[in-house]
Design a protein around this motif. Structure first.
Motif, short mmCIF file in Angstrom:
data_model
loop_
_atom_site.label_atom_id
_atom_site.label_comp_id
_atom_site.label_asym_id
_atom_site.label_seq_id
_atom_site.Cartn_x
_atom_site.Cartn_y
_atom_site.Cartn_z
N ASN A 1 11.46 1.38 4.46
CA ASN A 1 11.58 1.13 3.02
C ASN A 1 13.02 0.77 2.66
O ASN A 1 13.26 -0.13 1.84
N ASN B 1 -2.97 8.58 1.48
CA ASN B 1 -3.87 7.79 2.32
C ASN B 1 -3.52 8.01 3.79
O ASN B 1 -2.61 8.76 4.12
N GLY C 1 1.96 11.64 -1.07
CA GLY C 1 1.24 10.67 -0.26
C GLY C 1 -0.24 11.01 -0.18
O GLY C 1 -0.60 12.20 -0.19
N THR D 1 0.83 -1.20 0.00
CA THR D 1 0.00 0.00 0.00
C THR D 1 0.86 1.25 0.00
O THR D 1 0.62 2.19 -0.74
N ASN D 2 1.86 1.27 0.84
CA ASN D 2 2.76 2.42 0.96
C ASN D 2 4.21 1.98 0.80
O ASN D 2 4.59 0.90 1.25
N GLY D 3 4.99 2.82 0.16
CA GLY D 3 6.43 2.61 0.11
C GLY D 3 6.95 1.77 -1.04
O GLY D 3 8.16 1.62 -1.18
N ARG E 1 8.32 12.89 -2.97
CA ARG E 1 8.29 12.26 -1.64
C ARG E 1 9.07 13.17 -0.72
O ARG E 1 10.28 13.13 -0.65
N HIS F 1 9.76 7.07 7.82
CA HIS F 1 9.19 5.89 7.16
C HIS F 1 10.12 5.31 6.11
O HIS F 1 10.03 4.14 5.76
N TYR G 1 -6.43 10.96 6.09
CA TYR G 1 -5.15 11.52 5.66
C TYR G 1 -4.81 12.78 6.45
O TYR G 1 -3.67 12.97 6.89
N ASP H 1 -6.65 1.05 1.89
CA ASP H 1 -6.73 1.96 0.73
C ASP H 1 -7.39 1.19 -0.40
O ASP H 1 -7.37 -0.05 -0.43
N SER I 1 -2.14 6.18 6.11
CA SER I 1 -0.78 5.81 6.52
C SER I 1 0.24 6.85 6.04
O SER I 1 1.19 7.18 6.75
N ALA I 2 0.04 7.36 4.83
CA ALA I 2 0.94 8.40 4.32
C ALA I 2 0.80 9.67 5.16
O ALA I 2 1.80 10.35 5.43
#
Length: 427
Positions: A257, A312, A310, A51-53, A287, A253, A346, A167, A314-315
């Protein structure tokens, strides 16, 4: 007769299917078969979902491989400024001539049959990769994993699953378990899978899928660990410990990653030189990117101007943590979002860090939230919010009130793309 440009062909492709998203693989298999199954002739594939990263992780893996002297294909989406950014051939963005050639070929071979824009352009990328020598192919999932158009390689060298969160619930389900099940659909029998930090419910689904397929897991917290210590990044796995510079991508974060990228490079047999290159040579626009050129930067004057794509919950949490750690300076947001996103989820983590928010709609984007809707959501989570006609109008208003502000344009990769087209071209 002049050949059509890639933009013209891409516009034609938009009309081949009534839906933007329709998650089945039948159309992709049909077109790839008609093209001679180029997915079977790719250099070793590293397939990345999450989802992220996933984009940042892919960028760090690519930097590491290229730092080790390898030629790397890379596929990512969406693009920011130009479609060409989605396809890197042996390290370089695809040329207009080459892009036009593969798009035109896929369009002709498809013969007018229904197929989504993402599906046919993914087939074009795979076709281009199959015809250009390289050492590795990095494929980033567009949405989900199990039924994503990239999920057509029978035996990748490695799969990677970055953090899974809520998401795209209209396509993937509304629980972590359901979404993780879709992401875990990229796991292949016997193929190692690197797993970034996960919620327990999601990790259980990933572990069950890997066990069923006999796929060795290389999971954070079990098989590898990563942390920041005294301004350095420390990575440890069963092979040993790496003491490295922090990643060039900003934000706490990015430590996780980076860990996933390093675990991937180690799984592929690469050593410390590749690991250091992954941290120091990586570049990934939008980013937490400081903008330093262009008319908006000039209009900002002495104010800092930043950009983040970003979009969502989590972002938003990651962005909030990063802003909290910056030197004390009022932060003002210029935010535009899509109507498919959890806008309050968000914005909620950003409320404590933002002195104000100026809401805008995203130019040329049918699925944009209106400025009024975004501003209302911001007020609902406790922000001081107003509406603006354009990003430039919002910027001028903020600078007039606070010439020393930190200004962050955020909320959507589509908005970020508009800004980059005006101010900087991603490399």
């Amino acid at each position: 007769m002049t050949s059509p440009s890639s933009d013209v062909i891409l516009e034609r492709m938009m009309s081949l299917h009534p839906k933007v998203m329709d998650l089945v693989l039948d159309r992709v298999w049909r077109l790839l078969d008609a093209l001679g199954n180029p997915q079977d002739r790719l250099p070793p594939v590293i397939h990345i979902a999450g989802t992220n990263g996933k984009g940042s992780t892919q960028a760090m893996i690519r930097a590491g491989l290229e730092g080790a002297g390898k030629r790397v294909h890379a596929y990512t989406s969406p693009h920011l400024a130009r479609f060409h950014e989605r396809i890197r051939l042996a390290g370089d963005l695809i040329t207009e001539a080459h892009l036009t050639e593969v798009l035109d070929e896929c369009y002709a071979v498809n013969g007018g049959e229904p197929i989504t824009y993402f599906e046919i352009t993914t087939c074009a990328a795979i076709l281009a990769f199959s015809r250009t020598p390289a050492d590795y192919t990095l494929l980033e999932v567009g949405l989900g994993g199990r039924l994503d158009a990239t999920n057509v390689v029978a035996k990748p060298a490695l799969t990677v699953i970055t953090p899974v969160s809520i998401d795209h619930t209209q396509y993937l389900g509304n629980t972590i378990q359901a979404i993780a099940g879709e992401k875990a659909g990229i796991i292949k029998r016997g193929v190692p899978c690197v797993v970034g930090p996960q919620m327990e419910a999601g990790l259980e689904v990933i572990e069950a899928t890997a066990e069923r397929l006999g796929a060795p897991l290389i999971a954070q917290g079990q098989h590898w660990h990563v942390w920041e210590e005294r301004g350095r990044l420390v990575f440890q796995d069963e092979t040993g410990l790496l003491d490295l510079p922090l990643p060039a991508l900003l934000g706490a974060h990015q430590i996780d990653n980076a860990g996933a990228a390093l675990a991937s490079l180690r799984a592929l047999g690469f050593g410390e030189d590749a690991a250091e290159a992954a941290m120091t040579r990586v570049s990934w626009p939008a980013r937490m990117q400081r903008l330093r050129a262009g008319p908006l930067v000039e209009a900002a004057g002495t104010a800092e101007l930043w950009l983040d794509g970003g979009h969502n919950a989590s972002a938003g949490e990651a962005l909030g943590r990063y802003l909290a750690g910056l030197p004390d300076r009022p932060t003002h947001l210029i935010c535009g979002m899509l109507n498919t996103k959890d806008v309050r989820g968000y914005l909620r983590p950003l409320a404590a860090q933002a002195a104000s928010l100026h809401a805008v709609s995203i130019p040329g984007e049918a699925a944009t939230l209106s400025a009024e809707e975004t501003a209302t959501a911001a007020r609902d989570v406790g922000m001081v919010a107003t509406e603006a006609e354009t990003v430039r109008a919002a910027l001028d208003d903020i600078v007039a009130q606070d010439p020393q502000a930190r200004i962050l344009i955020c909320g959507s990769l589509y908005l970020a793309g508009e800004i980059l087209r005006e101010n900087v071209q991603p490399g």
